[in-house]
Motif scaffolding. Sequence first.
Motif, PDB file in Angstrom:
ATOM      1  N   GLY A 164     103.245 -43.160  27.571  1.00 33.71           N
ATOM      2  CA  GLY A 164     102.748 -42.648  28.838  1.00 33.71           C
ATOM      3  C   GLY A 164     101.261 -42.388  28.726  1.00 33.71           C
ATOM      4  N   PRO A 165     100.825 -41.200  29.137  1.00 30.55           N
ATOM      5  CA  PRO A 165      99.404 -40.857  29.068  1.00 30.55           C
ATOM      6  C   PRO A 165      98.884 -40.882  27.636  1.00 30.55           C
ATOM      7  CG  PRO A 165     100.627 -39.286  30.393  1.00 30.55           C
ATOM      8  CD  PRO A 165     101.635 -40.166  29.732  1.00 30.55           C
TER       9      PRO A 165
ATOM     10  N   VAL B  59     113.851 -48.255  36.867  1.00 33.02           N
ATOM     11  CA  VAL B  59     113.711 -46.860  36.458  1.00 33.02           C
ATOM     12  C   VAL B  59     113.015 -46.845  35.108  1.00 33.02           C
ATOM     13  CG1 VAL B  59     114.937 -44.759  35.801  1.00 33.02           C
ATOM     14  CG2 VAL B  59     115.746 -46.126  37.737  1.00 33.02           C
ATOM     15  N   ARG B  60     111.943 -46.057  35.023  1.00 40.29           N
ATOM     16  CA  ARG B  60     111.190 -45.949  33.772  1.00 40.29           C
ATOM     17  C   ARG B  60     111.155 -44.494  33.320  1.00 40.29           C
ATOM     18  NH1 ARG B  60     106.107 -49.106  31.676  1.00 40.29           N
ATOM     19  NH2 ARG B  60     105.597 -47.811  29.894  1.00 40.29           N
ATOM     20  N   ILE B  61     111.584 -44.260  32.095  1.00 34.78           N
ATOM     21  CA  ILE B  61     111.549 -42.942  31.475  1.00 34.78           C
ATOM     22  C   ILE B  61     110.633 -43.052  30.264  1.00 34.78           C
ATOM     23  CG2 ILE B  61     112.896 -41.143  30.341  1.00 34.78           C
ATOM     24  CD1 ILE B  61     115.326 -42.121  31.978  1.00 34.78           C
ATOM     25  N   ASN B  62     109.520 -42.343  30.309  1.00 37.50           N
ATOM     26  CA  ASN B  62     108.515 -42.473  29.255  1.00 37.50           C
ATOM     27  C   ASN B  62     108.909 -41.751  27.970  1.00 37.50           C
ATOM     28  OD1 ASN B  62     106.819 -44.164  30.618  1.00 37.50           O
ATOM     29  ND2 ASN B  62     105.147 -42.720  30.808  1.00 37.50           N
ATOM     30  N   LYS B  63     108.085 -41.927  26.986  1.00 32.70           N
ATOM     31  CA  LYS B  63     108.282 -41.388  25.641  1.00 32.70           C
ATOM     32  C   LYS B  63     108.337 -39.862  25.642  1.00 32.70           C
ATOM     33  CE  LYS B  63     106.344 -43.639  22.260  1.00 32.70           C
ATOM     34  NZ  LYS B  63     107.381 -44.053  21.349  1.00 32.70           N
ATOM     35  N   GLY B  64     109.206 -39.314  24.798  1.00 37.84           N
ATOM     36  CA  GLY B  64     109.267 -37.876  24.587  1.00 37.84           C
ATOM     37  C   GLY B  64     110.181 -37.126  25.536  1.00 37.84           C
ATOM     38  N   CYS B  65     110.916 -37.838  26.386  1.00 35.63           N
ATOM     39  CA  CYS B  65     111.810 -37.174  27.347  1.00 35.63           C
ATOM     40  C   CYS B  65     113.141 -36.834  26.686  1.00 35.63           C
ATOM     41  CB  CYS B  65     112.056 -38.064  28.558  1.00 35.63           C
ATOM     42  SG  CYS B  65     110.598 -38.270  29.580  1.00 35.63           S
ATOM     43  N   ARG B  66     113.798 -35.817  27.252  1.00 34.02           N
ATOM     44  CA  ARG B  66     115.141 -35.430  26.840  1.00 34.02           C
ATOM     45  C   ARG B  66     116.007 -35.398  28.097  1.00 34.02           C
ATOM     46  NH1 ARG B  66     112.411 -35.963  22.985  1.00 34.02           N
ATOM     47  NH2 ARG B  66     112.160 -34.647  21.182  1.00 34.02           N
ATOM     48  N   VAL B  67     117.093 -36.152  28.094  1.00 37.02           N
ATOM     49  CA  VAL B  67     118.005 -36.194  29.236  1.00 37.02           C
ATOM     50  C   VAL B  67     119.400 -35.861  28.712  1.00 37.02           C
ATOM     51  CG1 VAL B  67     119.021 -37.623  31.049  1.00 37.02           C
ATOM     52  CG2 VAL B  67     116.610 -37.934  30.414  1.00 37.02           C
ATOM     53  N   TYR B  68     119.996 -34.811  29.291  1.00 31.84           N
ATOM     54  CA  TYR B  68     121.357 -34.409  28.928  1.00 31.84           C
ATOM     55  C   TYR B  68     122.211 -34.430  30.188  1.00 31.84           C
ATOM     56  CZ  TYR B  68     125.356 -31.493  27.842  1.00 31.84           C
ATOM     57  OH  TYR B  68     126.631 -31.028  27.698  1.00 31.84           O
ATOM     58  N   VAL B  69     123.323 -35.154  30.140  1.00 31.51           N
ATOM     59  CA  VAL B  69     124.268 -35.216  31.250  1.00 31.51           C
ATOM     60  C   VAL B  69     125.610 -34.721  30.708  1.00 31.51           C
ATOM     61  CG1 VAL B  69     125.328 -36.667  33.012  1.00 31.51           C
ATOM     62  CG2 VAL B  69     123.021 -37.190  32.197  1.00 31.51           C
ATOM     63  N   ALA B  70     126.073 -33.582  31.232  1.00 32.13           N
ATOM     64  CA  ALA B  70     127.312 -32.955  30.774  1.00 32.13           C
ATOM     65  C   ALA B  70     128.518 -33.850  31.065  1.00 32.13           C
ATOM     66  CB  ALA B  70     127.476 -31.593  31.441  1.00 32.13           C
ATOM     67  N   PRO B  71     129.645 -33.603  30.393  1.00 37.67           N
ATOM     68  CA  PRO B  71     130.810 -34.482  30.525  1.00 37.67           C
ATOM     69  C   PRO B  71     131.292 -34.744  31.955  1.00 37.67           C
ATOM     70  CG  PRO B  71     131.109 -33.030  28.677  1.00 37.67           C
ATOM     71  CD  PRO B  71     129.845 -32.591  29.355  1.00 37.67           C
ATOM     72  N   LYS B  72     131.261 -33.783  32.845  1.00 35.94           N
ATOM     73  CA  LYS B  72     131.749 -34.008  34.206  1.00 35.94           C
ATOM     74  C   LYS B  72     130.610 -34.149  35.214  1.00 35.94           C
ATOM     75  CE  LYS B  72     136.097 -31.697  33.376  1.00 35.94           C
ATOM     76  NZ  LYS B  72     137.000 -30.616  33.753  1.00 35.94           N
ATOM     77  N   ALA B  73     129.402 -34.300  34.741  1.00 36.97           N
ATOM     78  CA  ALA B  73     128.223 -34.373  35.611  1.00 36.97           C
ATOM     79  C   ALA B  73     127.880 -35.811  35.961  1.00 36.97           C
ATOM     80  CB  ALA B  73     127.031 -33.713  34.923  1.00 36.97           C
ATOM     81  N   GLN B  74     127.006 -35.948  36.985  1.00 35.92           N
ATOM     82  CA  GLN B  74     126.541 -37.258  37.415  1.00 35.92           C
ATOM     83  C   GLN B  74     125.032 -37.220  37.613  1.00 35.92           C
ATOM     84  OE1 GLN B  74     128.685 -38.322  40.939  1.00 35.92           O
ATOM     85  NE2 GLN B  74     130.578 -38.677  39.845  1.00 35.92           N
ATOM     86  N   LEU B  75     124.343 -38.168  36.997  1.00 36.33           N
ATOM     87  CA  LEU B  75     122.897 -38.328  37.164  1.00 36.33           C
ATOM     88  C   LEU B  75     122.672 -39.671  37.842  1.00 36.33           C
ATOM     89  CD1 LEU B  75     119.912 -37.574  36.624  1.00 36.33           C
ATOM     90  CD2 LEU B  75     120.163 -38.671  34.380  1.00 36.33           C
TER      91      LEU B  75
ATOM     92  N   SER C 270     106.146 -38.602  30.634  1.00 37.88           N
ATOM     93  CA  SER C 270     106.431 -38.138  29.280  1.00 37.88           C
ATOM     94  C   SER C 270     106.790 -36.661  29.230  1.00 37.88           C
ATOM     95  CB  SER C 270     105.214 -38.389  28.395  1.00 37.88           C
ATOM     96  OG  SER C 270     104.945 -39.760  28.357  1.00 37.88           O
ATOM     97  N   ASN C 271     107.593 -36.325  28.224  1.00 41.08           N
ATOM     98  CA  ASN C 271     107.967 -34.954  27.890  1.00 41.08           C
ATOM     99  C   ASN C 271     108.659 -34.214  29.031  1.00 41.08           C
ATOM    100  OD1 ASN C 271     106.939 -35.226  25.251  1.00 41.08           O
ATOM    101  ND2 ASN C 271     104.882 -34.896  26.043  1.00 41.08           N
ATOM    102  N   VAL C 272     109.502 -34.910  29.768  1.00 42.53           N
ATOM    103  CA  VAL C 272     110.296 -34.307  30.838  1.00 42.53           C
ATOM    104  C   VAL C 272     111.676 -33.979  30.277  1.00 42.53           C
ATOM    105  CG1 VAL C 272     111.471 -34.818  33.032  1.00 42.53           C
ATOM    106  CG2 VAL C 272     109.068 -35.419  32.728  1.00 42.53           C
TER     107      VAL C 272
END
Length: 165
Positions: free
Chosen positions: A62-63, A86-102, A111-113
Amino acid sequence: MKFAALYRLGKQNDGFSIGLLLRHIYYKLRYNLNMVLDNSVSIVNPRNIQIPKGRLEVGFVGPEFVMRSDKTLLCCLGKVSVSGRVRINKGCRVYVAPKAQLFLSDCFVNSNVIIMCEHGVTIGANSAIGWGTQIIDDDYHSIQYANSCNAGFCADVRGGGGRNW
């Protein structure tokens, strides 16, 4: 994804590598996913990702202030749906729980989201999420208000595509 487009994307981000090509081929053949992943990306449970039409690009630079050694994590215990580019830059953390929807549609995540999806998060078309943003759809504890109302969770979080927050 055509080889020429994959090559251009790699050249924009520290040069094309055979690892980039092999990861793309692996996820395409094993999971039928149109994804381009930097070597610094870890994915937990890629079977929960659906990309019927579009492409997911994850972990690229990213930057200028983003360290090239930053890792990107996608923990997909629940459902992740991608449409469009869809672009997700370096350093991101994405957590989707077992019954969740993203749901991600034609968007850019800088970056870093951090995205913590316990119930439901939608990032709509033409959205751009700024670096360092945290999107969390649960406060992970109960709040007792003065009027005895107990708020255990919030409604789904939505952004972009003309939707209100």
